[in-house]
Write a protein that holds these residues in place. Structure first.
Motif, short mmCIF file in Angstrom:
data_model
loop_
_atom_site.label_atom_id
_atom_site.label_comp_id
_atom_site.label_asym_id
_atom_site.label_seq_id
_atom_site.Cartn_x
_atom_site.Cartn_y
_atom_site.Cartn_z
N HIS A 257 0.83 -1.21 0.00
CA HIS A 257 0.00 0.00 0.00
C HIS A 257 0.87 1.25 0.00
O HIS A 257 0.62 2.20 -0.74
CB HIS A 257 -0.92 -0.02 1.23
N ASN A 263 -4.81 -0.08 -4.90
CA ASN A 263 -5.64 1.13 -4.88
C ASN A 263 -5.59 1.75 -3.49
O ASN A 263 -5.82 1.09 -2.49
CB ASN A 263 -7.08 0.83 -5.32
N GLU A 264 -5.29 3.04 -3.46
CA GLU A 264 -4.96 3.67 -2.20
C GLU A 264 -6.15 3.75 -1.24
O GLU A 264 -6.03 3.43 -0.07
CB GLU A 264 -4.42 5.09 -2.46
N GLU A 265 -7.29 4.17 -1.75
CA GLU A 265 -8.44 4.35 -0.85
C GLU A 265 -9.35 3.13 -0.88
O GLU A 265 -10.55 3.25 -1.07
CB GLU A 265 -9.21 5.61 -1.24
N PHE A 266 -8.76 1.96 -0.67
CA PHE A 266 -9.58 0.75 -0.75
C PHE A 266 -10.67 0.73 0.31
O PHE A 266 -11.70 0.10 0.12
CB PHE A 266 -8.69 -0.49 -0.64
N VAL A 267 -10.48 1.45 1.42
CA VAL A 267 -11.50 1.41 2.47
C VAL A 267 -12.82 2.06 2.05
O VAL A 267 -13.84 1.86 2.69
CB VAL A 267 -11.05 2.09 3.79
N THR A 268 -12.80 2.83 0.97
CA THR A 268 -14.06 3.43 0.52
C THR A 268 -14.69 2.65 -0.64
O THR A 268 -15.73 3.02 -1.13
CB THR A 268 -13.84 4.88 0.05
N VAL A 269 -14.03 1.58 -1.06
CA VAL A 269 -14.50 0.85 -2.24
C VAL A 269 -15.49 -0.25 -1.85
O VAL A 269 -15.18 -1.10 -1.03
CB VAL A 269 -13.29 0.23 -2.99
N ASN A 464 -7.47 -1.28 9.16
CA ASN A 464 -7.55 -0.27 8.10
C ASN A 464 -6.65 0.92 8.41
O ASN A 464 -5.98 1.46 7.54
CB ASN A 464 -8.99 0.20 7.93
N VAL A 468 -3.25 2.22 6.08
CA VAL A 468 -3.03 3.50 5.40
C VAL A 468 -2.01 4.36 6.14
O VAL A 468 -1.75 5.49 5.75
CB VAL A 468 -4.33 4.29 5.22
#
Lengths: 504, 336
Positions: A257, A263-269, A464, A468
């Motif tokens: 990461h 993908n950087e913002e995987f927590v919003t996906v 999470n 990040v």
């Protein structure tokens, strides 16, 4: 003053309007049928696709014809199944048959242990298909010794790693079979422009918000972490996130990461975002069910018929000197329960109608319907018995929703014209020899039943944050330590005791 | 200086109750005669009005007051299959747990900080916009602008948050692409805890400001035109007129809206926050509304969640009463 004069009239008008609305929106759902003359089934089950199939038509109508019962499906989006089921349990508004696929849901386990659902074990022997459910599957479906639903039978481990074959070819790379090689592929996919469009618009891993429970969990398995729980050297049953292997995997994945290889913002996906992103060629490595390769491929073709997308399906990923293994994603082939609520089905006679319905769904014809659809409408057979789909979007709309509700996915394996499906079926079958299951699944712990959802969420958040870079490993460990006082230690103690009892 | 008569007689005669006898229009004289004889009781006499309000009362009883009975589960260890009567009675245990957990202060802080930001930035916006709209002289332009600013109100939060998600994402969002193209570092709007509050308040402003102007625009139309004429004669410019005439005239409306907003301090609403929250910004995003959902519906702790909800409701009630009393102290009307 003027306001007070207009007040009563306005209030009355508003009140009438509100009452009318309330009446209009009234709930017309009629709960139960009459006793002993049961001729229809309401079934609450999970929807994994974007839209629901049409009621009383297509597959549903065919199933009604086959089973001789009216069927009313209550589709619940898979992502919100927990809250829907918790709410239905709390308000006692359950249908005749409920699919319970999250076996760790605290409320569900409590409801089962307290007898809200029929114990179906004594009845299974009377049905041709239900009587053939393997003993091991029944065992892993029990709670406190009771079998409060017919277990869903799934392949034991469907997961693996999917890598874009066309990207590998573009870069002249081999298909990776070790975590070390996979890391290099992730780097190359992010930095070496695998799609050759001259832009820095691709990454390696494409993960989503459920990373901790889904994608990453499976990766951690390659590092040696257990399936949710494992028995350590001291004979204790501990959660896998407390183990060294799990943390080693976390450190590795955070490195990925940090370097921008995922993908950087995987927590919003969300799940659908992930599918879209992969179809659009944003990422080239997905940890998911092997059968998803077909779905990704078709999604890409739907968006761009000239898409060069091709997938390598990998089921033998290994790390360092850890032997080949794969965590089960179906609780060892037990995908949850088809449970019958006592509040709706009050008599044994009615229960037998519902069980007969489940039993019939396990015949080959309904299995074919719920897998491939209707011959001539959704698929055709050639001389060798190979199934080929006629129109994929119709199949996705009308057939795919039923797929995850099949009481057994082991009825038969169809040969299809889709190479990904055939390959995935083959690789998933191979997985069975290396599968790692949860040792705590059939163990009991009161604290687990009441506290686990809360504990797991906090660890998930900490994971999470660590990923990040908001917190460090020491902070993650501190969160886990903090949870020991909030029930985690009790869960370990109770599971360990239960384990010792079960294993002499 | 010419003074206007206090109010037009037509509006005063709408309701046949009070007022000196000599002001009664001829049509109502018979009514009053009857009352003097004391033959009809007032309830029966105004039966039409009472009948009209009956559905309203029934609505509130059935849908608002009856469900309150369910609050007993806040004092129980409620288990659905045992029901209200069978569940274990635990008194104030859930409240004790709430107040002794660290989460409580986190929730209180997050809720109050965001509410304060909302009062500070979002609350004045409709007033400013209404004043600006009021100054627009071209009728067509004014109506067009009004319609456009109302539009966001009719979009669901899901849509709004999705639009922002697509624009603000780091993985290919247009705003971040612009920032990078301009030579900047990408900003984690969606996951950075520091960005949550500004983003939340901005989205609220974008959605609610236009709709909020309705109340104020209505209040502004009731301002007497002659006051402006008089002010203009005295040499007051547009700004002075707004400051000295329009604003004081709509002050009661502002006060009422303020009281209502203060009552809603604990009541930020679940949907919006739930949609923008993720595990990276949870520490500043978790508010009472989302916590009730997570604890109650997702994790199945129904009784505990009810206790949290009840506490939240009580604080809201106290706040409304305080604000109302304060408003009255300053000579305003208040909401009750």
């Amino acid at each position: 003053m003027r306001m007070t004069k207009a007040g009563p009239v306005v209030a009355a008008t508003a009140a009438i309007a509100l009452t009318l609305t309330a009446c209009g929106g009234g709930d017309e759902a009629d709960g139960s049928g009459e006793v002993s003359t049961k001729d229809s089934i309401t079934w609450m089950t999970m929807l994994h696709t974007a839209t629901t199939p049409e009621a009383d038509a297509g597959i549903e109508a065919e199933l009604e014809k086959y089973t001789g019962l009216g069927i009313e499906m209550q589709w619940v989006p898979d992502a919100s199944k927990d809250e829907k089921i918790n709410a239905a349990l709390a308000s006692d508004s359950l249908p005749d048959l409920v699919s319970l696929t999250n076996i760790t849901n605290t409320t569900v386990r409590q409801a089962m242990a307290s007898g809200q659902f029929w114990d179906v074990q004594p009845y299974l022997a009377d049905y041709p298909n239900l009587s053939k459910i393997p003993e091991a599957t029944l065992e892993s479906a029990k709670i406190d010794g009771g079998l409060y639903g017919v277990p869903y039978q799934k392949p034991v481990a469907r997961y693996g790693v999917l890598v874009r074959q066309d990207w590998l070819d573009n870069l002249g790379l081999e298909v990776p079979h070790t975590i070390e090689d996979l890391t290099e592929v992730a780097r190359a996919f992010s930095e070496d422009d695998p799609d050759g469009n001259g832009q820095d618009d691709t990454v390696g891993f494409y993960d989503r918000s459920e990373s901790f429970l889904v994608g990453f969990r499976s990766l951690a398995g390659y590092f040696g972490a257990g399936q949710h729980f494992e028995v350590n050297d001291d004979g204790e049953v501990v959660p896998s996130f407390t183990t060294e292997s799990f943390k080693e995997a976390m450190e590795w994945y955070r490195g990925i990461h940090e370097k921008g290889w995922m993908n950087e913002e995987f927590v919003t996906v969300q799940k659908q975002n992930q599918k879209d992103g992969i179809a659009q060629g944003k990422g080239g490595i997905v940890v998911s069910g092997l059968f998803e390769a077909k779905n990704f491929h078709e999604a890409a073709l739907a968006a761009d018929p000239a898409s060069p997308m091709a997938w390598a399906l990998i089921n033998d990923m290994t790390y360092d000197d850890v032997d080949r293994r794969i965590l089960t994603d179906t609780n060892g082939g037990m995908g949850g329960w088809l449970a019958v609520p006592r509040s709706q089905i009050t008599t044994e006679a009615d229960l037998r109608v519902v069980l007969g319905f489940i039993d019939k769904l396990m015949d080959e014809e309904p299995f074919d319907l719920m897998t491939n659809g209707i011959e001539g409408v959704h698929y055709e057979l050639d001389a060798d018995g190979v199934v080929s789909m006629l129109d994929n979007s119709t199949w996705e709309q009308e057939v795919q929703p039923f797929g995850s509700s099949r009481p057994s996915e082991r009825v038969t394996v169809f040969k299809t014209s889709n190479e990904y499906t055939n390959l995935a079926n083959e690789l998933m079958a191979q997985n069975a020899d290396y599968v790692v299951v949860n040792p705590a699944q059939s163990l009991t712990s009161k604290t687990y039943d009441t506290q686990w959802s809360t504990i797991q969420q906090q660890v998930n958040d900490a994971y999470n944050q660590y990923m990040v870079g908001q917190i460090e490993m020491a902070d993650f460990e501190a969160v886990v330590e903090g949870l020991r006082g909030q029930g985690l230690d009790q869960v370990i103690a109770e599971f360990t005791e239960s384990y010792e009892k079960a294993n002499g | 200086m010419p003074m206007l008569t206090p109010s037009a007689p037509s509006s005063a005669s709408a309701v046949p109750a009070a007022g000196p006898a000599d002001a009664v229009p001829p049509g109502l004289a018979k009514d009053l005669d009857q009352r003097r004889k004391g033959s009809a009781n007032p309830l029966w006499k105004h039966r039409a009005l009472y009948l009209m309000i009956l559905p309203g009362i029934a609505y509130f009883l059935v849908f608002k007051y009856l469900p309150m009975g369910g609050l007993v589960i806040a004092f129980q260890n409620y288990l659905p299959f045992l029901g209200f009567t069978g569940s274990e009675w635990v008194g104030l245990d859930h409240f004790v747990r709430l107040f002794s957990e660290d989460t409580f202060f986190l929730l209180l802080r997050n809720t109050l900080v965001i509410s304060a930001l909302m009062l500070l930035f979002a609350f004045p916006m409709p007033i400013v916009l209404a004043l600006l709209l009021n100054e627009v002289r071209t009728k067509v332009l004014k109506k067009t602008v009004q319609t456009i600013v109302y539009l966001p109100h009719f979009m669901s939060w899901v849509i709004i948050v999705s639009i922002f998600y697509v624009m603000l994402s780091i993985d290919g969002g247009s705003i971040n692409n612009l920032i990078v193209a301009a030579g900047g570092e990408p900003v984690r709007f969606l996951t950075d805890p520091d960005w949550l509050r500004p983003m939340y308040v901005f989205q609220e402003i974008w959605r609610a400001t236009g709709w909020g102007t309705i109340v104020y625009l209505a209040a502004i139309t009731s301002v007497d035109e002659q006051l402006y004429e008089a002010a203009e004669l005295d040499g007051a410019g547009r700004l002075r007129q707004t400051w000295h005439i329009t604003l004081p005239a709509i002050r009661p409306a502002i006060i009422i809206m303020l009281i209502l907003s203060i009552g809603d301090i604990m009541e930020l609403g679940f949907e919006h926050m739930f949609l923008v929250m993720n595990s990276l910004n949870r520490e500043v995003a978790e508010i009472f509304d989302t916590y009730v959902y997570t604890a109650g519906i997702q994790n199945g702790q129904l009784s505990y969640a009810s206790a949290v909800g009840l506490f939240k409701g009580l604080v809201g009630l106290v706040l409304v009463m305080l604000a109302n009393r304060l408003a009255k102290k300053f000579g305003e009307e208040g909401v009750y």
